[in-house]
Design an enzyme around this catalytic site. Sequence first.
Site, mmCIF file in Angstrom:
data_model
loop_
_atom_site.group_PDB
_atom_site.id
_atom_site.type_symbol
_atom_site.label_atom_id
_atom_site.label_comp_id
_atom_site.label_asym_id
_atom_site.label_seq_id
_atom_site.Cartn_x
_atom_site.Cartn_y
_atom_site.Cartn_z
ATOM 1 N N ASP A 129 0.746 -1.361 -0.080
ATOM 2 C CA ASP A 129 0.124 -0.051 0.053
ATOM 3 C C ASP A 129 0.996 1.127 -0.159
ATOM 4 O O ASP A 129 2.044 1.183 0.343
ATOM 5 C CB ASP A 129 -1.030 0.131 1.224
ATOM 6 C CG ASP A 129 -2.207 0.791 0.956
ATOM 7 O OD1 ASP A 129 -2.041 1.881 -0.039
ATOM 8 O OD2 ASP A 129 -3.292 0.607 1.656
HETATM 9 C C1 NOJ Z 1 -3.951 3.716 0.160
HETATM 10 C C2 NOJ Z 1 -5.196 2.958 0.488
HETATM 11 O O1 NOJ Z 1 -5.262 2.276 1.720
HETATM 12 C C3 NOJ Z 1 -5.398 2.092 -0.805
HETATM 13 O O2 NOJ Z 1 -6.580 1.508 -0.621
HETATM 14 C C4 NOJ Z 1 -5.389 2.581 -2.019
HETATM 15 O O3 NOJ Z 1 -5.730 1.981 -3.329
HETATM 16 C C5 NOJ Z 1 -3.955 3.276 -2.131
HETATM 17 N N1 NOJ Z 1 -3.685 4.319 -0.888
HETATM 18 C C6 NOJ Z 1 -3.802 4.080 -3.479
HETATM 19 O O4 NOJ Z 1 -4.483 5.213 -3.532
#
Ligand code: NOJ
Length: 757
Positions: free
Chosen positions: A290
């Site tokens: 993430d």
């Molecule tokens: C953080 C989030 O937790 C995730 O769900 C998301 O896809 C990513 N950022 C990318 O934006």
Amino acid sequence: MKKFACRCLRMSLLMVAALNPLVYAAPDPALEKQIDELLANMSLTEKIGQTQLRDWGTYAEKDMPAIKQAVRDGKIGGFLNVTMSSVNKYAFEELQRIAVEESPKKIPLIFGQDVIHGYKTIFPIPLGQAASWNADIVKQGARIAAEEATTDGIRWTFAPMIDIARDPRWGRIAESLGEDPYLASLLGVAMTEGFQTEDPTDPTAMAASAKHFVGYGATEGGRDYNTAYVPEGLLRDVYLRPFKANVDAGLMTIMSSYNTLNDIPATANKFTLKKILRDEWKFDGFVVSDWNAVMEMIPHGFAADAKHAAELAANGGIDFEMHTDTFEKYLPELIKEGKFSEADLNTAVRNMLRIKLRLGLWDNPYPRGNREQVLLNEKFLAAAETAAEESFVLLKNDKKILPLNKKQTIAVIGPLADAPFEQLGTWIYDGEKKDTRTFLPALKKYLGNDKNIIVAPGVSYSRDKSTAGFAAAVAAAKKADVILYVGGEESVLSGEGHSRGDIRLPGVQQELIAQLAATGKPLVQVIMAGRTIQLDQTLEQSTALLMAWHPGTMGGPALVDVLYGEVSPVGRLPLTWPIAVGQIPYYYNHMATGRPATDKNYTRIDKIEQGVFQHQPGNSSNLLDYGHKPQFPFGYGLTYTTFTYDNLQISAKEIGLGKTLTASAVIKNTGKVAATEVVQLYVQDIIGDVTRPVRELKNFQRVFLKPGESQKVTFTLHTDELAFHNQAMQLVTEPGQFNLWIAPNAEEGLQTSFMVK
Ligand code: NOJ
């Protein structure tokens, strides 16, 4: 130990039996040969480049030359958030041209983005889509999102979000498919299929990324980015199940989560990312970390510094590092020092190349264009409207106040009746409020004029604390036949990082509703929110209550259709609706307790006499103030007719392991309106090697019945569908006695029992 049947593969297929698993994901020797050939000629720098996912949205003008040069040098594998750039939006084509024409091995970039519930045409938030209990709706929503997003060159989405969510304080519950592993598996697979299609080389297909792996929905207290403790049996039977179903259905990518799981950050969790995902499930797509999560292992106190974080993440099973560049900076040293192996790097690069090849990026590297014809076209808008209609859950309808009729004078009150941005919900990077159709204009259009509409919002936004608009709202209410209150939460109050400790209507909405109800006029409350709301006295004060979630672009016309009975409500709760925050976590499929509460075995707080002996009010598993039941159970939802359930039959009282049982009931529409009933099949395994849930959803069917019509609804249940992980972590179906219900929700229904021998 008891006799048991151990089988694994069959179960996840059975769990999503309504859908065909995708077949392209089978091992393909020709494709592996292509990967070998590419890999054989790649330098270490180029290999590491394939593991680097950069956030285009974070760059300024001054960064552009360097980052383009990095693409030219083969040092970047893909970008996210290209449409989020403040300086070079829609740079897809330019970046890709550099990659495929000028980089050493001409490997295409992959472009990812959070296309979560639509790209330009925004569908209801995922939790709302889950309330449709309709896999076709969910699949179609994903398909349309993919058709739109691929016009700009986005071939990879960070969805489906299949974190089992049992805590409405957690803001990300809005993005989830609810609390139930069966429903989330079924709908998650539908979403993946909608994005990926049966042929992901299709230029309209996107790779899906199931997230967040794993246990994110269990973070303590609903606090985001936090600690999750999930014992292995629960992990496997509940939290991992939707992921397994998706992997079996051909899911291409997975995103690891921000939380720690049993004290190990999910970003470097070898048990989940390597043992379960790779060794047991044979997942051969790529795993992306993430955003910034690799570096966040430092504040987690797990990694000492960036180099250590790279070592842990790379060894832990991350193939594609999102946003940060620790792999680029430190993998060469780590390889030299023997702390990470080039063989493991090759595996990560293979995973990356495999997905890029499966997407056919070499043949179709560029945006497919044609935006004007594709984006927000009438067919997509119509589908979004249907999805919104199907997502609405009617929770109360006293005096049959709904559906409304055109002759009534309506006082339209509340902050969300005409709030184009708020109704879109969380995660709408590309949706725009200018395209949104809100309720108020839709109502005027439907009625043909506004002479029967009195508008007085009362408050200007959901958190507004001013009561200055109350008098006008009350005056409007007094003049109307019906008060229509459209309130809830602005979209920013749910989603990532946006958890709440108080889940009541924010601002002074409760006070406003109380004043409106005091007029004595019937009050229809429509809630738009990304979570369940603690209703308090507003439930009593509302004659009818409709949960509309955040319904997306077409929420306005959809609301008109449902409120005026052009279509009957069909949504059912994909999660348990608590009375109060103090009950949380509260979910229907909890384990059986030693002292189950009944209506009779304890005394409510106000009835307890002062000074009584400790045990006299009764001791059972309840809360003295809120009791032992939720506000509304999982699976609950009303419509404009009533249904009866009769004549429950099962094919046998005893079945052998490996056999199938048939259960049926006759469902009758006893009202005056045609509508769809969501008929649910639940089971309870009464005695287990480990304690078992009081009920588990095993299947459901949607049946459309005209007034007076009845239908026999038949389910089949294979004993493999009764399997769970025992103390030895074997997936088993244990012989013994089971309860079975065919039911309208998780608390009611016709009940029988059967024996597995
Ligand atoms: C953080 C989030 O937790 C995730 O769900 C998301 O896809 C990513 N950022 C990318 O934006």
